[in-house]
Design a protein around this motif. Structure first.
Motif, PDB file in Angstrom:
ATOM      1  N   PHE A  94       0.859  -1.186   0.000  1.00  3.85           N
ATOM      2  CA  PHE A  94       0.000   0.000   0.000  1.00  3.85           C
ATOM      3  C   PHE A  94       0.895   1.235   0.000  1.00  3.85           C
ATOM      4  O   PHE A  94       1.695   1.428   0.913  1.00  3.85           O
TER       5      PHE A  94
ATOM      6  N   GLY B 223       1.486   5.540  -0.434  1.00  2.00           N
ATOM      7  CA  GLY B 223       0.824   6.812  -0.149  1.00  2.00           C
ATOM      8  C   GLY B 223       0.195   6.887   1.228  1.00  2.00           C
ATOM      9  O   GLY B 223      -0.690   7.695   1.469  1.00  2.00           O
ATOM     10  N   VAL B 224       0.665   6.041   2.145  1.00  2.00           N
ATOM     11  CA  VAL B 224       0.180   6.142   3.528  1.00  2.00           C
ATOM     12  C   VAL B 224       1.153   7.048   4.277  1.00  2.00           C
ATOM     13  O   VAL B 224       2.292   6.673   4.546  1.00  2.00           O
ATOM     14  N   GLU B 225       0.707   8.258   4.562  1.00  2.00           N
ATOM     15  CA  GLU B 225       1.621   9.263   5.100  1.00  2.00           C
ATOM     16  C   GLU B 225       1.708   9.258   6.620  1.00  2.00           C
ATOM     17  O   GLU B 225       2.672   9.748   7.196  1.00  2.00           O
ATOM     18  N   GLY B 226       0.696   8.724   7.238  1.00  2.00           N
ATOM     19  CA  GLY B 226       0.741   8.669   8.693  1.00  2.00           C
ATOM     20  C   GLY B 226      -0.361   7.777   9.215  1.00  2.00           C
ATOM     21  O   GLY B 226      -1.410   7.654   8.592  1.00  2.00           O
ATOM     22  N   VAL B 227      -0.091   7.118  10.327  1.00  2.00           N
ATOM     23  CA  VAL B 227      -1.095   6.266  10.961  1.00  2.00           C
ATOM     24  C   VAL B 227      -1.050   6.525  12.464  1.00  2.00           C
ATOM     25  O   VAL B 227       0.031   6.561  13.053  1.00  2.00           O
TER      26      VAL B 227
ATOM     27  N   ILE C 267      -8.290   3.487  13.996  1.00  2.00           N
ATOM     28  CA  ILE C 267      -7.041   3.717  13.264  1.00  2.00           C
ATOM     29  C   ILE C 267      -7.253   4.898  12.330  1.00  2.00           C
ATOM     30  O   ILE C 267      -8.169   4.881  11.505  1.00  2.00           O
ATOM     31  N   GLU C 268      -6.465   5.942  12.498  1.00  2.00           N
ATOM     32  CA  GLU C 268      -6.567   7.125  11.648  1.00  2.00           C
ATOM     33  C   GLU C 268      -5.431   7.107  10.641  1.00  2.00           C
ATOM     34  O   GLU C 268      -4.260   7.011  11.020  1.00  2.00           O
ATOM     35  N   LEU C 269      -5.808   7.194   9.379  1.00  2.67           N
ATOM     36  CA  LEU C 269      -4.828   7.109   8.299  1.00  2.67           C
ATOM     37  C   LEU C 269      -4.776   8.428   7.549  1.00  2.67           C
ATOM     38  O   LEU C 269      -5.809   9.025   7.256  1.00  2.67           O
ATOM     39  N   ASP C 270      -3.588   8.846   7.233  1.00  2.00           N
ATOM     40  CA  ASP C 270      -3.343  10.030   6.422  1.00  2.00           C
ATOM     41  C   ASP C 270      -2.901   9.518   5.054  1.00  2.00           C
ATOM     42  O   ASP C 270      -1.847   8.899   4.952  1.00  2.00           O
ATOM     43  N   LEU C 271      -3.736   9.746   4.040  1.00  2.00           N
ATOM     44  CA  LEU C 271      -3.456   9.148   2.733  1.00  2.00           C
ATOM     45  C   LEU C 271      -3.103  10.212   1.702  1.00  2.00           C
ATOM     46  O   LEU C 271      -3.666  11.313   1.717  1.00  2.00           O
ATOM     47  N   ALA C 272      -2.216   9.870   0.784  1.00  3.53           N
ATOM     48  CA  ALA C 272      -1.878  10.774  -0.310  1.00  3.53           C
ATOM     49  C   ALA C 272      -3.026  10.840  -1.319  1.00  3.53           C
ATOM     50  O   ALA C 272      -3.223  11.862  -1.979  1.00  3.53           O
ATOM     51  N   GLU C 273      -3.806   9.772  -1.418  1.00  4.95           N
ATOM     52  CA  GLU C 273      -4.954   9.691  -2.337  1.00  4.95           C
ATOM     53  C   GLU C 273      -5.913  10.875  -2.137  1.00  4.95           C
ATOM     54  O   GLU C 273      -6.187  11.255  -1.011  1.00  4.95           O
TER      55      GLU C 273
ATOM     56  N   THR D  50      -9.308   1.481  -1.135  1.00  3.66           N
ATOM     57  CA  THR D  50      -7.984   1.099  -0.629  1.00  3.66           C
ATOM     58  C   THR D  50      -8.045   0.766   0.856  1.00  3.66           C
ATOM     59  O   THR D  50      -7.473  -0.243   1.303  1.00  3.66           O
TER      60      THR D  50
ATOM     61  N   MET E 156      -7.184  -2.578   2.977  1.00  3.90           N
ATOM     62  CA  MET E 156      -6.267  -2.610   4.134  1.00  3.90           C
ATOM     63  C   MET E 156      -6.912  -3.334   5.314  1.00  3.90           C
ATOM     64  O   MET E 156      -6.253  -4.091   6.022  1.00  3.90           O
TER      65      MET E 156
END
Lengths: 79, 79
Positions: free
Chosen positions: A30, A32-36, B42-48, B57, B61
């Protein structure tokens, strides 16, 4: 009456669980996951029927037990 | 784009963490707590930048890593 509490580590507090998830997502391909950030969610079933009182009680629960307010922030939702 | 995933144990699956919280709340004098379930957020920071693609996506996951779909259910929110 149902209440939902989110407990997250405050910004700036290292989150090794979140980092582990980010790393594992990268390994699985995966991109483009910039932060979790990983936190807890606690769902409470309350006998209380007044929303304002329920919110007050749940906030007190957070302060006393559910969150460590030194390093964690919390948010209360009443549904 | 931010995504938030809630992972909860399915109904019928024993939740010892939730039970421990319920018991501790009782000991602290909080009455009328009829049930507690504890899960993960779960907090995700995505480029998408496309919300539909992001949801797809993140769902993938969840299936592959974030949730154990035998005993856990998940919900995806895109913000």
């Amino acid at each position: 009456m149902k209440a939902r509490v989110h407990v997250m580590l405050k910004n700036g507090v290292l989150d090794p669980q979140g980092e582990a998830v980010r790393h594992a997502l990268g390994q699985l391909g995966f991109e483009g996951v910039e932060g979790v950030r990983q936190g807890k969610v606690i769902e409470l079933d309350l006998a209380e029927t007044d929303a304002d009182k329920a919110r007050e009680t749940v906030t007190e629960m957070c302060e006393k037990l559910l969150a460590n307010t030194v390093i964690e922030s919390y948010a209360v939702e009443i549904a």
